[in-house]
Design an enzyme around this catalytic site. Sequence first.
Site, PDB file in Angstrom:
ATOM      1  N   ARG A   1      -3.542   9.507   7.182  1.00  0.00           N
ATOM      2  CA  ARG A   1      -4.029   8.584   6.165  1.00  0.00           C
ATOM      3  C   ARG A   1      -5.122   7.647   6.685  1.00  0.00           C
ATOM      4  NH1 ARG A   1       1.750   6.391   4.238  1.00  0.00           N
ATOM      5  NH2 ARG A   1       2.037   6.584   6.507  1.00  0.00           N
TER       6      ARG A   1
ATOM      7  N   LEU B   1       0.877  -1.167   0.000  1.00  0.00           N
ATOM      8  CA  LEU B   1       0.000   0.000   0.000  1.00  0.00           C
ATOM      9  C   LEU B   1       0.914   1.216   0.000  1.00  0.00           C
ATOM     10  CD1 LEU B   1      -2.715  -0.951   2.649  1.00  0.00           C
ATOM     11  CD2 LEU B   1      -2.758  -1.331   0.193  1.00  0.00           C
ATOM     12  N   HIS B   2       1.025   1.868  -1.142  1.00  0.00           N
ATOM     13  CA  HIS B   2       1.978   2.964  -1.294  1.00  0.00           C
ATOM     14  C   HIS B   2       1.235   4.277  -1.446  1.00  0.00           C
ATOM     15  CE1 HIS B   2       5.993   4.561  -2.297  1.00  0.00           C
ATOM     16  NE2 HIS B   2       5.319   5.427  -3.035  1.00  0.00           N
TER      17      HIS B   2
ATOM     18  N   ASP C   1       0.134  11.467  11.111  1.00  0.00           N
ATOM     19  CA  ASP C   1      -0.259  10.638   9.969  1.00  0.00           C
ATOM     20  C   ASP C   1      -1.769  10.744   9.809  1.00  0.00           C
ATOM     21  OD1 ASP C   1      -0.690   8.685   8.027  1.00  0.00           O
ATOM     22  OD2 ASP C   1       0.806   7.319   8.867  1.00  0.00           O
TER      23      ASP C   1
ATOM     24  N   CYS D   1       3.639  10.027  -3.267  1.00  0.00           N
ATOM     25  CA  CYS D   1       4.666  10.990  -2.849  1.00  0.00           C
ATOM     26  C   CYS D   1       5.259  11.559  -4.134  1.00  0.00           C
ATOM     27  CB  CYS D   1       5.743  10.306  -2.003  1.00  0.00           C
ATOM     28  SG  CYS D   1       7.108  11.407  -1.556  1.00  0.00           S
TER      29      CYS D   1
ATOM     30  N   GLN E   1      11.305   2.995  -2.008  1.00  0.00           N
ATOM     31  CA  GLN E   1      10.422   1.896  -1.604  1.00  0.00           C
ATOM     32  C   GLN E   1       9.475   1.492  -2.737  1.00  0.00           C
ATOM     33  OE1 GLN E   1       8.509   3.302   2.036  1.00  0.00           O
ATOM     34  NE2 GLN E   1       9.891   2.003   3.224  1.00  0.00           N
TER      35      GLN E   1
ATOM     36  N   CYS F   1      13.245  11.657   1.503  1.00  0.00           N
ATOM     37  CA  CYS F   1      12.399  10.614   2.072  1.00  0.00           C
ATOM     38  C   CYS F   1      12.822   9.284   1.444  1.00  0.00           C
ATOM     39  CB  CYS F   1      10.917  10.893   1.810  1.00  0.00           C
ATOM     40  SG  CYS F   1      10.455  10.840   0.057  1.00  0.00           S
TER      41      CYS F   1
ATOM     42  N   LYS G   1       0.230   1.175  10.007  1.00  0.00           N
ATOM     43  CA  LYS G   1      -0.445   0.693   8.803  1.00  0.00           C
ATOM     44  C   LYS G   1      -0.983  -0.715   9.032  1.00  0.00           C
ATOM     45  CE  LYS G   1       1.297   1.803   4.820  1.00  0.00           C
ATOM     46  NZ  LYS G   1       2.158   1.853   3.610  1.00  0.00           N
TER      47      LYS G   1
ATOM     48  N   GLU H   1      -1.192  12.026  -0.487  1.00  0.00           N
ATOM     49  CA  GLU H   1       0.084  12.748  -0.499  1.00  0.00           C
ATOM     50  C   GLU H   1       0.439  13.299   0.880  1.00  0.00           C
ATOM     51  OE1 GLU H   1       3.466  14.052  -1.792  1.00  0.00           O
ATOM     52  OE2 GLU H   1       2.143  13.635  -3.493  1.00  0.00           O
ATOM     53  N   GLY H   2       1.726  13.202   1.223  1.00  0.00           N
ATOM     54  CA  GLY H   2       2.211  13.803   2.464  1.00  0.00           C
ATOM     55  C   GLY H   2       1.602  13.212   3.714  1.00  0.00           C
TER      56      GLY H   2
END
Length: 350
Positions: free
Chosen positions: A278, A200-201, A276, A204, A220, A215, A304, A242-243
């Site tokens: 997300r 899960l990316h 975070d 960025c 990755q 970073c 995560k 993003e971010g």
Amino acid sequence: MVEEIQFYEPNDANGFLSNFAASPIELGGVIWPTSEHYYQAQKFSDPEIQQQILHAATPDEAFALSRYYEDHVKADWVDVRHAVMRYVVFEKFRQNTRLAHLLVSTGDKMLTEHSHKDPYWGDGGDGSGQNELGKILMEVRDHFAEREPYNLVHFVDSAKLPTQWGTFQMYGFIEQATGKEHLALVYGQLKENEPPLIRLHSECLTGDALFSARCDCGFQLARAMQNIVEAGNGVLFYLRQEGRGIGLINKIRAYHLQDEGADTVEANEALGFAADMRDYSFCRGMLSFLNIKSVKLMTNNPRKVKALVKAGINISERVPLQEGNNPHNQGYLKTKAKKLGHMFDSSFID
């Protein structure tokens, strides 16, 4: 004016809506190849006729057999046919998860069986028909559209994506809660009972596309895609968060604060954000579409892992993804380890 989706042939666009589309359905311990097979067989009480229709090589043959034996049709068939059709159409989508996602992704468009042969189930070819099959499909769509995971994302389309590591199949989704666009890059043939390797990316732009070394994101991303190809199959989910969820412009503001001495967590908090922001709950919709029930997750981030478990996603294994340590991001990596709990080998960040 209401948009309309017309369907008829199972191999045409939106052919999955047709009763002739391949979609095995298990009812009472019997597996019917298509909903058409089941519907036609229910016209008869004679088990031998039902068996012939069940084993018909194609739905067209099943339909033809029902015409051949039309003198044996149940006396009350006209009274019960609508209930039979609604039942089997519902089961078709309940038992075939991807088809249910595709159905919900038609939104609020009118679904019309465009058949010049059938003015009852279809539109009669000229729009004068009753379109009863289309009405049932829209009822079933409403049912699933109110339920998770079908209402989390809508599937849009799919296409090949050649990369330096191999060719992925790219699936596009729209997250219903936010309108954000997300991708699933599938490599190889996923095996039904084997958890695939996934990543899960979160997007960025600076790291993934602009080659930033402050970073580890771009490093990755590349390693994850390479690992998936080397594994033979897997999925890279590219998420528009993003971010760590604060957005690109706020990320630039956070970078400015980092230039002045703040670490990555302090910068986010100084801007009024959590470390975070997300959310991964919508990923259940993407995983469900791909019929993935358990995963091997490439991550160093325990938050995560916890977020996915909370969202009901089974993680059979966590696979470390330690990549991209360089002179520009050593402080960043140490902050992720110290304040966000990222699980790095001590040799990686020393």
